[in-house]
Design an enzyme around this catalytic site. Structure first.
Site, PDB file in Angstrom:
ATOM      1  N   LEU A  32       0.872  -1.160   0.000  1.00 12.98           N
ATOM      2  CA  LEU A  32       0.000   0.000   0.000  1.00 12.98           C
ATOM      3  C   LEU A  32       0.916   1.218   0.000  1.00 12.98           C
ATOM      4  CD1 LEU A  32      -2.692  -0.930   2.713  1.00 12.98           C
ATOM      5  CD2 LEU A  32      -2.892  -1.109   0.226  1.00 12.98           C
ATOM      6  N   ASP A  33       0.535   2.264  -0.721  1.00 15.90           N
ATOM      7  CA  ASP A  33       1.323   3.491  -0.712  1.00 15.90           C
ATOM      8  C   ASP A  33       1.449   4.025   0.710  1.00 15.90           C
ATOM      9  OD1 ASP A  33       1.450   3.359  -3.479  1.00 15.90           O
ATOM     10  OD2 ASP A  33      -0.299   4.648  -3.757  1.00 15.90           O
ATOM     11  N   LYS A  34       2.488   4.795   0.954  1.00 14.36           N
ATOM     12  CA  LYS A  34       2.732   5.335   2.292  1.00 14.36           C
ATOM     13  C   LYS A  34       1.484   5.957   2.902  1.00 14.36           C
ATOM     14  CE  LYS A  34       5.173   9.107   4.624  1.00 14.36           C
ATOM     15  NZ  LYS A  34       6.044  10.298   4.445  1.00 14.36           N
TER      16      LYS A  34
ATOM     17  N   THR B 103      -1.691   5.591   2.000  1.00 14.50           N
ATOM     18  CA  THR B 103      -2.925   4.816   1.878  1.00 14.50           C
ATOM     19  C   THR B 103      -3.042   3.945   3.122  1.00 14.50           C
ATOM     20  OG1 THR B 103      -2.853   4.762  -0.539  1.00 14.50           O
ATOM     21  CG2 THR B 103      -4.155   3.056   0.544  1.00 14.50           C
TER      22      THR B 103
ATOM     23  N   ARG C  90      -5.303   5.546  -8.008  1.00 13.89           N
ATOM     24  CA  ARG C  90      -5.036   6.982  -8.125  1.00 13.89           C
ATOM     25  C   ARG C  90      -4.884   7.391  -9.588  1.00 13.89           C
ATOM     26  NH1 ARG C  90       0.045   7.515  -4.263  1.00 13.89           N
ATOM     27  NH2 ARG C  90      -0.229   9.757  -4.677  1.00 13.89           N
TER      28      ARG C  90
END
Length: 325
Positions: free
Chosen positions: A139-141, A143, A238
């Site tokens: 997961l992105d930082k 998110t 995104r």
């Protein structure tokens, strides 16, 4: 060492990888392993082609059979750190974690410590013997939400396979700019942006990517949506929602300048301008347990900042309705 404690895999070269270098094809087929690790296995004979040893630069052809039988080695040099994690479920094979926004998943340049991997090494030191310390998806930082980490080779092999065959279910919630009339599917390839290398974009040369979304709730100038992935490209939701002109609220990379709806109250302005991360939360994860085969599912609630954002958007709608009477 027993077979279940070894890294064992088998692949047949598909058309798209025919005439590629062996190390390049292997990297495409086994993205969970680093290129250097794959090259070392080729050189040692642990990774063979049609039963024979080759060099990393040798070409592979359609129908060639790649076989891997390797002994696991400590693959990480990062330090364990006592970082508190919200563990939703754990057993000897998997960890299910509710990741907070702001936590980097994997050590990298600029983030050598303080990551999810450092935290996992503290509570499950056995992951040092697994590819990427048991991380099979990210997961992105910024998110938040649910993700799975492998604790055993059995689990790692199974989870990677589930991701590749798209049998692992992942659903997200997001708040986007603009009012959507209904759900839809975005089927558009994603790759590195042609000029801005830190960004991803929809490009013809990209890898296939499919995102399904449906409307949960509409507001005056925003929409709360549920997204389901069929693939797992970097920044996929995104990028795809930006591609259809509905970027995520707060997205610092793809969101563009802050857009405020007509009649925005000072209260809503403060909430929107103060929301400095993409409004994206991994809500639900469904998978087959690597050992038992049981279908398991976890649903983690929206974090506080996401709930406050939704509450502010709802209040704005009510305020507008009240002004009409």
């Amino acid at each position: 060492m027993s077979a279940e404690n070894r890294i064992i895999a088998s692949f047949v070269i598909p058309p798209k990888l025919s005439d590629k270098r062996l190390d390049q094809a292997a990297a495409e087929l086994m993205p969970e392993h680093s290129r250097s690790r794959l090259q070392s296995w080729v050189k040692s004979g642990a990774l063979t082609v049609n039963g024979g040893q080759c060099r990393p630069r040798d070409k592979v052809m359609l129908g060639d059979k790649l076989e891997l039988d390797a002994e696991p080695e400590a693959q990480v040099t990062w330090q364990a750190e006592a970082i508190t994690l919200d563990i939703v479920y754990e057993d000897e094979h998997i960890l299910i974690i509710n990741k907070p926004a702001g936590l980097v998943v994997h050590p990298a340049a600029g983030h050598a410590d303080g990551t999810l991997v450092n935290a996992i090494l503290n509570i499950a030191p056995e992951v040092e013997n697994l590819p990427r310390a048991g991380i099979v998806h990210r997961l992105d930082k910024d998110t938040s939400g649910v993700m799975v980490v492998a604790r055993s080779l059995i689990a790692h092999t199974s989870l990677v396979n589930q991701l590749q065959t798209r049998t692992m279910g992942r659903e997200y919630e997001a708040v986007v700019v603009g009012t959507l009339t209904g759900g839809a599917t975005v089927d558009a390839p994603i790759g590195r942006h042609p000029t801005e290398r830190k960004r991803m974009a929809v490009v013809k040369s990209g890898k296939p990517a499919v995102t399904h979304y449906r409307v949960i709730e509409r507001f005056a100038a925003h929409t709360h949506v549920r997204c389901k992935l069929e693939s797992g490209r970097t920044h996929q939701i995104r990028v795809h929602l930006t591609h259809v002109k509905h970027p995520l609220v707060g997205d610092p990379v793809y969101g563009g300048r802050l857009r405020l709806p007509k009649g925005t109250t000072e209260e809503l302005r403060e909430v929107l301008s103060g929301f400095h991360r993409q409004a994206l939360h991994a809500r639900q994860l469904t998978l087959e347990h690597p050992q038992t085969g049981e279908t398991m599912s976890w649903d983690v609630p929206l974090p506080e900042d996401f709930q406050l954002l939704l509450a502010a958007l709802r209040k704005h709608v009510k305020d507008m309705e009240s002004d009409e009477f």
